[in-house]
Design an enzyme around this catalytic site. Structure first.
Site, PDB file in Angstrom:
ATOM      1  N   THR A   7      14.849 -15.059 -70.850  1.00  0.00           N
ATOM      2  CA  THR A   7      16.223 -14.976 -70.372  1.00  0.00           C
ATOM      3  C   THR A   7      16.719 -16.368 -70.026  1.00  0.00           C
ATOM      4  OG1 THR A   7      17.711 -13.958 -68.732  1.00  0.00           O
ATOM      5  CG2 THR A   7      15.559 -14.645 -67.961  1.00  0.00           C
ATOM      6  N   ALA A  10      19.817 -18.019 -64.744  1.00  0.00           N
ATOM      7  CA  ALA A  10      19.251 -18.947 -63.763  1.00  0.00           C
ATOM      8  C   ALA A  10      18.797 -18.232 -62.496  1.00  0.00           C
ATOM      9  CB  ALA A  10      20.279 -20.024 -63.424  1.00  0.00           C
ATOM     10  N   LYS A  12      17.577 -15.138 -62.215  1.00  0.00           N
ATOM     11  CA  LYS A  12      16.295 -14.477 -62.470  1.00  0.00           C
ATOM     12  C   LYS A  12      15.164 -15.498 -62.509  1.00  0.00           C
ATOM     13  CE  LYS A  12      18.060 -10.544 -65.146  1.00  0.00           C
ATOM     14  NZ  LYS A  12      17.966  -9.815 -66.444  1.00  0.00           N
ATOM     15  N   ASP A  70      14.203  -5.493 -67.827  1.00  0.00           N
ATOM     16  CA  ASP A  70      15.477  -4.789 -67.886  1.00  0.00           C
ATOM     17  C   ASP A  70      15.688  -4.200 -66.508  1.00  0.00           C
ATOM     18  OD1 ASP A  70      17.789  -4.161 -69.376  1.00  0.00           O
ATOM     19  OD2 ASP A  70      17.169  -2.078 -69.466  1.00  0.00           O
ATOM     20  N   SER A  71      16.840  -4.430 -65.985  1.00  0.00           N
ATOM     21  CA  SER A  71      17.104  -4.001 -64.615  1.00  0.00           C
ATOM     22  C   SER A  71      18.569  -3.639 -64.473  1.00  0.00           C
ATOM     23  CB  SER A  71      16.735  -5.114 -63.626  1.00  0.00           C
ATOM     24  OG  SER A  71      17.419  -6.316 -63.943  1.00  0.00           O
ATOM     25  N   PHE A 161      23.865 -12.498 -57.395  1.00  0.00           N
ATOM     26  CA  PHE A 161      24.559 -12.373 -58.669  1.00  0.00           C
ATOM     27  C   PHE A 161      24.567 -10.900 -59.039  1.00  0.00           C
ATOM     28  CE2 PHE A 161      20.105 -13.131 -59.593  1.00  0.00           C
ATOM     29  CZ  PHE A 161      19.808 -12.262 -60.638  1.00  0.00           C
ATOM     30  N   TYR A 163      25.523  -7.237 -59.035  1.00  0.00           N
ATOM     31  CA  TYR A 163      26.157  -6.356 -58.050  1.00  0.00           C
ATOM     32  C   TYR A 163      25.734  -6.677 -56.617  1.00  0.00           C
ATOM     33  CZ  TYR A 163      27.357  -3.566 -62.162  1.00  0.00           C
ATOM     34  OH  TYR A 163      27.859  -3.150 -63.381  1.00  0.00           O
ATOM     35  N   HIS A 189      14.295  -5.531 -56.085  1.00  0.00           N
ATOM     36  CA  HIS A 189      13.629  -4.746 -57.123  1.00  0.00           C
ATOM     37  C   HIS A 189      12.883  -5.649 -58.089  1.00  0.00           C
ATOM     38  CE1 HIS A 189      17.464  -6.142 -58.508  1.00  0.00           C
ATOM     39  NE2 HIS A 189      17.349  -5.624 -59.726  1.00  0.00           N
ATOM     40  N   ARG A 190      13.480  -6.782 -58.408  1.00  0.00           N
ATOM     41  CA  ARG A 190      12.857  -7.719 -59.340  1.00  0.00           C
ATOM     42  C   ARG A 190      11.622  -8.359 -58.714  1.00  0.00           C
ATOM     43  NH1 ARG A 190      17.238 -10.041 -60.224  1.00  0.00           N
ATOM     44  NH2 ARG A 190      17.890  -8.605 -61.862  1.00  0.00           N
TER      45      ARG A 190
END
Length: 203
Positions: A7, A10, A12, A70-71, A161, A163, A189-190
């Protein structure tokens, strides 16, 4: 151990890199990513898209450990939308952009429009992330993480970034865009998905 992230986001890259350090690992953007045609994201689930992307990009980067994710956001009263279409929600809804607005701002505005008139006690949401790690087109590992919250009626905070400005964490009385970077890495979550993946690799 170096993990290459498929990806250019930035935010992430920053989140993953900070967690990787704690496991004696580093995270870098996949070399030559800009020259690789973008992987299709046609699967109906987060896991399907993450695995598909990991296999696709790793087959084009011989020998490298390639991580894809994917999130997205699932809102209970919207039947789990935006879901896998979180990054393209406004586009899917044909929600008109405001002049000068970013893609994130347009998606947030589209979500608020969809939730117009919905009371706070019905605005529960969940961030979900699925990670897939592959090498040479072979899937090595997957992991998942999630965090629950409430969707506000107006954005708050400048640090996130997607939501994040609308995603409120009641236990902290802050949105995901208001918490510190350290808190976000631990709670997101990530972050939870990546911690799970790295623990699996450690063992």
């Amino acid at each position: 151990m170096t993990i290459y992230l498929a990806t250019t986001n930035a935010g992430k890259l920053r989140d993953f890199a900070a967690i990787a350090i704690q496991h004696d690992a580093t995270v870098e953007t996949l070399p030559g990513l800009a020259s690789i045609p973008e992987a299709p994201e046609n699967e109906p689930t987060f896991e399907g898209n993450a695995v598909s992307k990991a296999l696709y990009y790793s087959s084009r980067a011989p020998g490298l450990l390639v991580l894809a994710d994917d999130s997205g956001l699932e809102v209970q009263c919207l039947n789990a939308a935006p879901g896998v279409r979180s990054a393209r929600y406004a586009e899917d809804q044909h929600f008109p952009p405001t002049p000068g607005s970013t893609k994130d701002e347009r998606n947030n505005a589209a979500l608020l429009h969809a939730l117009d008139g919905i009371p706070e006690n019905c605005r529960q949401g969940r961030y979900r992330c699925v990670l897939a790690l592959a090498r040479d087109g072979e899937l090595l590992q997957t992991a998942e993480g999630s965090v629950d919250g409430v969707i506000l009626q107006a954005p708050r905070g400048e640090n996130g970034f997607g939501y994040d400005p609308l995603f409120f964490l009641p236990e902290l009385d802050q949105t995901m865009a208001e918490v510190s970077i350290e808190q976000k890495q631990r709670l997101s979550h990530r972050g939870r998905a990546f911690e799970s993946l790295l623990r699996q690799l450690d063992t």
